[in-house]
Design an enzyme around this catalytic site. Structure first.
Site, PDB file in Angstrom:
ATOM      1  N   ARG A  55       8.200  -1.751 -17.464  1.00 44.46           N
ATOM      2  CA  ARG A  55       9.517  -2.378 -17.574  1.00 44.46           C
ATOM      3  C   ARG A  55       9.601  -3.727 -16.854  1.00 44.46           C
ATOM      4  O   ARG A  55      10.063  -4.723 -17.420  1.00 44.46           O
ATOM      5  CB  ARG A  55      10.596  -1.456 -16.990  1.00 44.46           C
ATOM      6  CG  ARG A  55      11.005  -0.332 -17.895  1.00 44.46           C
ATOM      7  CD  ARG A  55      11.354   0.881 -17.064  1.00 44.46           C
ATOM      8  NE  ARG A  55      10.109   1.469 -16.588  1.00 44.46           N
ATOM      9  CZ  ARG A  55       9.443   2.402 -17.259  1.00 44.46           C
ATOM     10  NH1 ARG A  55       9.948   2.908 -18.348  1.00 44.46           N
ATOM     11  NH2 ARG A  55       8.281   2.853 -16.828  1.00 44.46           N
ATOM     12  N   THR A  56       9.173  -3.757 -15.597  1.00 47.89           N
ATOM     13  CA  THR A  56       9.397  -4.962 -14.783  1.00 47.89           C
ATOM     14  C   THR A  56       8.594  -6.139 -15.329  1.00 47.89           C
ATOM     15  O   THR A  56       9.121  -7.248 -15.480  1.00 47.89           O
ATOM     16  CB  THR A  56       9.017  -4.677 -13.312  1.00 47.89           C
ATOM     17  OG1 THR A  56       9.648  -3.458 -12.912  1.00 47.89           O
ATOM     18  CG2 THR A  56       9.455  -5.797 -12.399  1.00 47.89           C
ATOM     19  N   LYS A  83     -13.450  -8.439  -8.264  1.00 46.92           N
ATOM     20  CA  LYS A  83     -14.731  -8.895  -7.685  1.00 46.92           C
ATOM     21  C   LYS A  83     -14.544  -9.237  -6.210  1.00 46.92           C
ATOM     22  O   LYS A  83     -15.422  -9.848  -5.598  1.00 46.92           O
ATOM     23  CB  LYS A  83     -15.232 -10.142  -8.434  1.00 46.92           C
ATOM     24  CG  LYS A  83     -15.512  -9.937  -9.901  1.00 46.92           C
ATOM     25  CD  LYS A  83     -15.976 -11.267 -10.499  1.00 46.92           C
ATOM     26  CE  LYS A  83     -15.734 -11.320 -11.988  1.00 46.92           C
ATOM     27  NZ  LYS A  83     -15.706 -12.703 -12.481  1.00 46.92           N
ATOM     28  N   ARG A 105       4.019  -8.013  -7.844  1.00 44.92           N
ATOM     29  CA  ARG A 105       4.077  -6.571  -7.526  1.00 44.92           C
ATOM     30  C   ARG A 105       2.773  -6.224  -6.821  1.00 44.92           C
ATOM     31  O   ARG A 105       1.687  -6.586  -7.286  1.00 44.92           O
ATOM     32  CB  ARG A 105       4.225  -5.721  -8.786  1.00 44.92           C
ATOM     33  CG  ARG A 105       4.043  -4.242  -8.458  1.00 44.92           C
ATOM     34  CD  ARG A 105       4.436  -3.340  -9.574  1.00 44.92           C
ATOM     35  NE  ARG A 105       5.877  -3.312  -9.736  1.00 44.92           N
ATOM     36  CZ  ARG A 105       6.508  -2.434 -10.523  1.00 44.92           C
ATOM     37  NH1 ARG A 105       5.837  -1.536 -11.193  1.00 44.92           N
ATOM     38  NH2 ARG A 105       7.821  -2.456 -10.632  1.00 44.92           N
ATOM     39  N   HIS A 135      12.440  -3.358  -4.066  1.00 48.74           N
ATOM     40  CA  HIS A 135      12.353  -3.732  -5.492  1.00 48.74           C
ATOM     41  C   HIS A 135      13.723  -4.351  -5.830  1.00 48.74           C
ATOM     42  O   HIS A 135      14.546  -3.740  -6.514  1.00 48.74           O
ATOM     43  CB  HIS A 135      12.062  -2.482  -6.313  1.00 48.74           C
ATOM     44  CG  HIS A 135      11.645  -2.721  -7.737  1.00 48.74           C
ATOM     45  ND1 HIS A 135      11.673  -3.971  -8.340  1.00 48.74           N
ATOM     46  CD2 HIS A 135      11.182  -1.859  -8.682  1.00 48.74           C
ATOM     47  CE1 HIS A 135      11.252  -3.852  -9.590  1.00 48.74           C
ATOM     48  NE2 HIS A 135      10.941  -2.582  -9.824  1.00 48.74           N
TER      49      HIS A 135
HETATM   50  N1   CP Z   1      11.399   0.554 -12.721  1.00 54.38           N
HETATM   51  C1   CP Z   1      10.178   0.005 -12.703  1.00 54.38           C
HETATM   52  O1   CP Z   1       9.823  -0.722 -11.766  1.00 54.38           O
HETATM   53  O2   CP Z   1       9.390   0.332 -13.762  1.00 54.38           O
HETATM   54  P1   CP Z   1       7.917  -0.221 -14.007  1.00 54.38           P
HETATM   55  O3   CP Z   1       7.027   0.392 -12.942  1.00 54.38           O
HETATM   56  O4   CP Z   1       7.544   0.229 -15.394  1.00 54.38           O
HETATM   57  O5   CP Z   1       7.949  -1.712 -13.876  1.00 54.38           O
END
Ligand code: CP
Length: 312
Positions: A55-56, A83, A105, A135
């Site tokens: 999603r993100t 590597k 992320r 988040h």
């Molecule tokens: N909610 C969320 O962060 O989903 P993803 O891990 O799919 O990005």
């Protein structure tokens, strides 16, 4: 607004509301037929993902493209990180490619802050999830969805009762949501077994309950969290069946919700563990609206961080 979005604590209440209001305006523009805007033409947004995401990553990509930015997707798998290339060298490579924003992320809490503070890059850094820390864009899209579903156009959540249920200990979504929901005036209860609550939770300024059934009937928003097996190196509950019986949202519990209560989940969902399939797919579930709204909220974040900044 600061140059980066690393934590909900980077935003005042007014700044958070401004991001949500811009997202709503972008939604109206899109519904009016203007899906793509020229706002960030000539800018480059890099998605730097060291952890998996559906999603993100996709919604940041979609958001950047809808603002006409160029998008570079970087996944640690299949890159020179495997590597042994360091975060510093990776970041400097992205800087050399002219990144204006880096959406990161990472599995380590504090990785986004490290990148922003390092001086390795001049781009705006957006935290797309760092370890168990935060988040922030998930919390913003959750607040946007709550505002939309309850018709709260000014995002004043006073009187709204929100329960966040499940694996609080490992959840960056819970941390960011607690910070934002408190800012917006909601009354928040964390519902979990004692083993899945972090040390010091009493200092978070929210209520805590171990009894899902007792808490459930008072809630306007039931935010279910994913059991994060990949971060669990100990036994936190006797069995999946036992967890599900005490803390899963099943059809029996669903039937006890207030008629206007909504069910949220950030995804990905463990259907049959923290949430049953019929709860996830019920009329009270807003899980897909959360995904849709994620694009608008991330467009708004990119707009607020980049649109006013010089194009260097
Ligand atoms: N909610 C969320 O962060 O989903 P993803 O891990 O799919 O990005």
């Amino acid at each position: 607004m600061k140059n980066h979005l690393l934590s909900i604590n980077d935003l005042s209440r007014d700044e958070a509301v401004a991001i949500l209001a811009t997202a709503a305006e972008l939604g109206r523009v899109s519904e009016g037929g203007q899906k793509k805007l020229p706002t960030l033409r000539g800018r480059a947004v890099v998605n730097l993902f060291f952890e998996d995401s559906t999603r993100t990553r996709i919604s940041f990509e979609s958001a950047a493209k809808r603002l006409s930015a160029d998008v570079i997707n970087f996944s640690a798998k299949g890159s020179s990180v495997s590597k042994g290339e360091s975060l510093k060298d990776t970041a400097q490579t992205l800087q050399a490619m002219g990144a204006d924003a880096v959406v990161i992320r990472h599995g380590a809490s504090g990785a986004a802050q490290r990148l922003a503070d390092s001086g390795w890059i001049s781009a705006s850094v957006i935290n797309a999830g760092d370890g168990t820390h935060e988040h922030p864009t998930q919390a913003l899209l959750d607040a946007f969805t709550i505002g939309e579903k309850f018709g709260l156009a000014t995002y004043d959540f006073s009187g709204l009762k929100v329960g966040i249920v499940g694996d609080i200990l490992h959840s960056r979504v819970a941390r960011s949501n607690v910070l934002l929901l408190k800012k917006l005036g909601a009354s928040v209860t964390l519902i979990a077994p004692p083993t899945l609550l972090p040390v010091g939770v009493e200092q978070w300024g929210v209520a805590v309950s171990y009894d899902f059934d007792a808490a459930l009937k008072n809630l306007d928003v039931v935010m279910m969290l994913r059991i994060q097996s990949e971060r669990m190196h100990d036994l936190f509950f006797p069995s999946a069946r036992e967890y599900s019986r005490a803390y899963g949202l099943d059809s029996t519990r669903l039937s006890t919700l207030k008629p206007k209560a909504i069910v949220m989940h950030p995804g990905p969902m463990n259907r049959g563990l923290e949430i049953s399939a019929d709860s996830a797919d019920s009329l009270q579930s807003v899980v897909l609206a959360q995904v849709t709204n994620g694009v608008l909220v991330r467009m708004s974040v990119l707009y607020h961080l980049l649109a006013g900044a010089s194009n260097s």
